[in-house]
Design a protein around this motif. Structure first.
Motif, PDB file in Angstrom:
ATOM      1  N   MET A  40      56.385  57.551  52.834  1.00 58.21           N
ATOM      2  CA  MET A  40      55.078  58.194  52.929  1.00 58.21           C
ATOM      3  C   MET A  40      54.660  58.151  51.651  1.00 58.21           C
ATOM      4  O   MET A  40      55.079  58.787  50.557  1.00 58.21           O
ATOM      5  CB  MET A  40      55.074  59.538  53.647  1.00 58.21           C
ATOM      6  N   ALA A  41      53.455  57.474  51.289  1.00 59.69           N
ATOM      7  CA  ALA A  41      52.983  57.446  49.842  1.00 59.69           C
ATOM      8  C   ALA A  41      52.013  58.798  49.803  1.00 59.69           C
ATOM      9  O   ALA A  41      50.951  58.624  50.590  1.00 59.69           O
ATOM     10  CB  ALA A  41      52.339  56.146  49.576  1.00 59.69           C
ATOM     11  N   VAL A  42      52.098  59.475  48.829  1.00 64.09           N
ATOM     12  CA  VAL A  42      51.193  60.719  48.683  1.00 64.09           C
ATOM     13  C   VAL A  42      50.084  60.178  47.739  1.00 64.09           C
ATOM     14  O   VAL A  42      50.128  59.940  46.528  1.00 64.09           O
ATOM     15  CB  VAL A  42      51.958  61.777  48.142  1.00 64.09           C
ATOM     16  N   VAL A  43      48.997  60.236  48.332  1.00 63.62           N
ATOM     17  CA  VAL A  43      47.769  59.836  47.630  1.00 63.62           C
ATOM     18  C   VAL A  43      46.594  60.701  47.572  1.00 63.62           C
ATOM     19  O   VAL A  43      45.569  60.521  47.191  1.00 63.62           O
ATOM     20  CB  VAL A  43      47.111  58.585  48.124  1.00 63.62           C
ATOM     21  N   LYS A  44      47.065  62.078  47.326  1.00 65.79           N
ATOM     22  CA  LYS A  44      46.082  63.054  47.424  1.00 65.79           C
ATOM     23  C   LYS A  44      45.537  63.277  45.869  1.00 65.79           C
ATOM     24  O   LYS A  44      46.186  62.548  45.039  1.00 65.79           O
ATOM     25  CB  LYS A  44      46.841  64.473  47.585  1.00 65.79           C
ATOM     26  N   HIS A  66      44.486  57.960  40.216  1.00 65.62           N
ATOM     27  CA  HIS A  66      44.548  56.629  39.930  1.00 65.62           C
ATOM     28  C   HIS A  66      43.448  55.740  40.897  1.00 65.62           C
ATOM     29  O   HIS A  66      43.158  54.260  40.653  1.00 65.62           O
ATOM     30  CB  HIS A  66      45.913  55.918  40.385  1.00 65.62           C
ATOM     31  N   GLY A  67      42.515  56.418  41.648  1.00 65.70           N
ATOM     32  CA  GLY A  67      41.948  55.715  42.796  1.00 65.70           C
ATOM     33  C   GLY A  67      42.394  55.646  44.229  1.00 65.70           C
ATOM     34  O   GLY A  67      43.024  54.748  44.640  1.00 65.70           O
ATOM     35  N   ALA A  68      42.097  56.837  45.010  1.00 64.49           N
ATOM     36  CA  ALA A  68      42.803  56.828  46.373  1.00 64.49           C
ATOM     37  C   ALA A  68      42.752  55.474  47.315  1.00 64.49           C
ATOM     38  O   ALA A  68      43.387  55.256  47.548  1.00 64.49           O
ATOM     39  CB  ALA A  68      42.486  58.174  47.200  1.00 64.49           C
ATOM     40  N   VAL A  69      41.664  55.092  47.321  1.00 63.40           N
ATOM     41  CA  VAL A  69      41.297  54.133  48.153  1.00 63.40           C
ATOM     42  C   VAL A  69      42.047  52.877  47.996  1.00 63.40           C
ATOM     43  O   VAL A  69      42.971  52.327  48.749  1.00 63.40           O
ATOM     44  CB  VAL A  69      39.833  53.748  48.347  1.00 63.40           C
ATOM     45  N   VAL A 121      50.486  57.217  54.701  1.00 63.78           N
ATOM     46  CA  VAL A 121      49.830  57.841  53.399  1.00 63.78           C
ATOM     47  C   VAL A 121      49.665  59.484  53.649  1.00 63.78           C
ATOM     48  O   VAL A 121      49.536  59.616  54.863  1.00 63.78           O
ATOM     49  CB  VAL A 121      48.573  57.249  52.892  1.00 63.78           C
ATOM     50  N   ALA A 122      49.664  60.216  52.629  1.00 63.29           N
ATOM     51  CA  ALA A 122      49.407  61.722  52.740  1.00 63.29           C
ATOM     52  C   ALA A 122      48.664  62.010  51.769  1.00 63.29           C
ATOM     53  O   ALA A 122      48.297  61.651  50.681  1.00 63.29           O
ATOM     54  CB  ALA A 122      50.747  62.482  52.473  1.00 63.29           C
ATOM     55  N   ILE A 123      47.410  62.987  51.916  1.00 66.09           N
ATOM     56  CA  ILE A 123      46.471  63.545  51.326  1.00 66.09           C
ATOM     57  C   ILE A 123      46.665  65.235  51.399  1.00 66.09           C
ATOM     58  O   ILE A 123      47.527  65.705  52.080  1.00 66.09           O
ATOM     59  CB  ILE A 123      45.125  63.051  51.715  1.00 66.09           C
ATOM     60  N   VAL A 141      60.805  59.842  53.504  1.00 61.12           N
ATOM     61  CA  VAL A 141      60.412  60.611  52.109  1.00 61.12           C
ATOM     62  C   VAL A 141      58.971  60.440  51.909  1.00 61.12           C
ATOM     63  O   VAL A 141      58.360  59.583  52.320  1.00 61.12           O
ATOM     64  CB  VAL A 141      61.151  59.875  51.121  1.00 61.12           C
ATOM     65  N   ARG A 142      58.532  61.378  50.934  1.00 61.88           N
ATOM     66  CA  ARG A 142      57.072  61.724  50.835  1.00 61.88           C
ATOM     67  C   ARG A 142      57.108  61.619  49.095  1.00 61.88           C
ATOM     68  O   ARG A 142      57.804  62.361  48.356  1.00 61.88           O
ATOM     69  CB  ARG A 142      56.801  63.133  50.980  1.00 61.88           C
ATOM     70  N   VAL A 143      56.419  60.443  48.676  1.00 60.15           N
ATOM     71  CA  VAL A 143      56.750  60.135  47.193  1.00 60.15           C
ATOM     72  C   VAL A 143      55.472  60.270  46.640  1.00 60.15           C
ATOM     73  O   VAL A 143      54.581  59.305  47.109  1.00 60.15           O
ATOM     74  CB  VAL A 143      57.416  58.857  47.040  1.00 60.15           C
ATOM     75  N   GLY A 144      55.205  60.663  45.648  1.00 58.24           N
ATOM     76  CA  GLY A 144      53.965  60.955  44.810  1.00 58.24           C
ATOM     77  C   GLY A 144      54.210  60.420  43.502  1.00 58.24           C
ATOM     78  O   GLY A 144      53.746  59.136  43.207  1.00 58.24           O
ATOM     79  N   LEU A 145      54.599  61.212  42.607  1.00 59.49           N
ATOM     80  CA  LEU A 145      54.470  60.823  41.134  1.00 59.49           C
ATOM     81  C   LEU A 145      55.172  59.471  41.068  1.00 59.49           C
ATOM     82  O   LEU A 145      54.751  58.836  40.184  1.00 59.49           O
ATOM     83  CB  LEU A 145      55.350  61.779  40.451  1.00 59.49           C
TER      84      LEU A 145
END
Length: 392
Positions: A53-57, A63-66, A80-82, A240-244
Motif C-alpha cells: 500500500m503506497a501512502v500518498v497523503k 511530490h505530487g499525489a496524482v 494507495v492510502a491518503i 505493508v503501508r509505505v510512505g517515506l
C-alpha cells in the motif's frame, strides 16, 4: 474598449503552471524513474503474497499525489492510502481506479455520503463511528468497504486492542459495512530500542489471535509502516503501508543498508542578482549577518513562503556550479542570499540546488531536518504549491 479580461487572455498562457523550467524562479523536480525503482526495490523485499500500500497523503509528501499514485501503481503497488476525503476525491477525479484507503477519521454524514459516492475505503476507529456509517449507508441503500483500526499503543486513532473482538463483532453485525482489514500503527518502529515496538506487535498478535478464536479471520492484516517494513519482516503480514521509503528516504539511520533507495525529490531555484557588498554592511532583515570584508553574494528566488524554513538562516548550504555555497542573513519570504566569493563565474540565471545532488555533492531533506531537530517528513511536506512540480 478592450476589457481587462481580453487583454489578459492575449498576454498570458492559459495554464501558467505549464511554463517551462527556464522561465521559473524555483521549482521541485520529481524523478519518476527513482520512484519506480523504489517501488520495485520494496516489492522485491516483500514476500510475494504481501501487498504494497503506497501512502500518498499530503500530496504524496509534497511530490505530487496524482502523478505519484499513477507511477507507483504502474510499478506494482497494489493500493494507495491518503489522509483526507478531499485527497481521495482528487485521485478518483484523476482516473485512479485502484482501492484508496482514507487513513483519517470520517464522522460527518455528508462526508460518509461522499466516501460512498467516490468509491473510497474508510477507516473505522470506534463502534460509535461504525454505527453512524451504517445508518447513513442504509438510507442510501449503499454498502462500503471499511478497515478497522486498533490502538496498540500509538494512542491516536483506533479502538483499544483489548476490545478487538467486541469491536469487530459489532461491525460484522452492521449490514451495510464490509470489513476489508484489521490494522494498527507503530509509534516507535524507527527507533533502535525495540521495547515499545515489540510490545505493540505482541498486543496486535494477541488481538488477531482472539479474533480468529472467535471465528473471524480478517481478509487483510496490516501493521508495518516504512520503518517496520525495512526493519522487521515479521510485521509484514498481508500488506505493508509505505510512505517515506517510497520517496527514497530512510526513517532511521540504522535502516539505510537494508535496501538501495533513490531520493525522488530535488529543490532548485535560480540566481536573480549577483552583487558585491562592502565591509560592515548587514545582509537581510535584522542584520543577522554583517560583512567583515567586501563580500560577493547571490540573491536566489526562493524563501520561506516556498518551504525553506526561516530557522535555517545562516545555517543552510546550497550547491552552485558544482560547489557548496553558504546562505547568509535571514531567509526572507521569497528570497535568500548565498555567499559566492569563491565562484567567479556565477551569474543571474544560474541554477542553485537546495536539496538534491550535483556530481559528488549531495544535500538531503535529512540534512535540513537534523539542523532543525525535526524529521524529514516535515521538510518534504513543507514545499508549497507555488513551486511547480516538474516530473523528470
Amino acid at each position: 474598449m478592450v476589457s481587462w479580461q481580453e487583454q489578459k487572455s492575449k498576454k498570458l498562457p492559459q495554464n501558467p503552471l505549464s511554463l517551462l523550467v527556464n522561465r521559473q524562479r524555483a521549482w521541485v523536480e520529481v524523478d519518476l524513474d527513482a520512484l519506480g525503482h523504489n517501488v520495485c526495490a520494496l516489492k522485491s523485499w516483500l514476500n510475494s503474497a504481501t501487498k504494497l500500500m503506497a501512502v500518498v497523503k499530503a500530496d504524496a509528501y509534497g511530490h505530487g499525489a496524482v502523478t505519484v499514485a499513477q507511477t507507483v501503481l504502474a510499478h506494482g503497488a497494489d493500493r494507495v492510502a491518503i489522509a483526507t476525503l478531499a485527497e481521495g476525491v482528487e485521485l478518483r477525479n484523476s482516473g485512479i481506479t485502484a482501492p484508496i484507503l482514507i487513513l483519517g477519521a470520517i464522522n460527518a454524514v455528508e462526508d460518509i455520503q461522499a466516501v460512498a459516492a467516490w468509491d473510497l475505503e474508510a477507516t473505522i476507529c470506534n463502534p460509535e463511528q461504525a454505527v453512524v456509517f451504517n445508518r447513513t449507508l442504509a438510507r442510501l441503500d449503499q454498502f462500503l468497504t471499511v478497515h478497522l483500526k486498533l490502538d496498540t499503543g500509538m494512542s491516536r486513532l483506533g479502538t483499544d486492542w483489548q476490545s478487538a473482538v467486541a469491536f469487530v463483532s459489532l461491525v460484522k453485525s452492521l449490514s451495510h459495512l464490509k470489513i476489508a482489514s484489521v490494522y494498527s500503527h507503530f509509534s516507535t518502529a524507527d527507533e533502535d530500542d525495540r521495547k515499545i515496538m515489540d510490545l505493540q506487535h505482541q498486543r496486535f498478535q494477541t488481538a488477531i489471535a482472539q479474533l480468529k478464536a472467535a471465528g473471524f479471520t480478517p481478509p487483510l492484516i496490516h501493521l508495518a509502516n516504512s520503518a517496520a517494513t525495512l526493519g522487521d519482516r515479521s510485521t509484514h503480514y498481508d500488506m505493508v503501508r509505505v510512505g517515506l521509503a517510497l520517496y527514497g528516504l530512510y526513517p532511521a539511520a540504522h535502516l539505510t543498508q537494508v535496501l538501495k533507495l533513490k531520493p525522488v525529490l530535488q529543490v532548485k531555484a535560480k540566481i536573480t542578482q549577483v552583487k558585491i557588498i562592502p565591509p560592515g554592511e548587514g545582509v537581510s532583515y535584522g542584520r543577522k549577518f554583517i560583512t567583515q570584508e567586501a563580500t560577493k553574494i547571490a540573491v536566489v528566488g526562493i524563501g520561506y513562503a516556498d518551504g525553506v524554513p526561516r530557522n535555517l538562516s545562516n545555517r543552510l548550504q546550497a550547491i552552485v556550479a558544482g560547489q557548496l555555497a553558504s546562505q547568509i542573513g535571514s531567509i526572507t519570504m521569497d528570497q535568500l542570499m548565498l555567499r559566492v566569493d569563491h565562484l567567479p563565474q556565477v551569474q543571474p540565471g544560474d541554477i542553485v540546488t537546495l536539496i538534491g545532488q550535483q556530481n559528488q555533492l549531495k544535500i538531503t531533506a535529512d540534512d535540513w531536518a537534523n539542523k532543525l531537530e525535526t524529521i524529514s517528513w516535515e521538510i518534504l511536506c513543507g514545499f508549497k504549491h507555488r513551486l511547480p512540480r516538474i516530473f523528470v
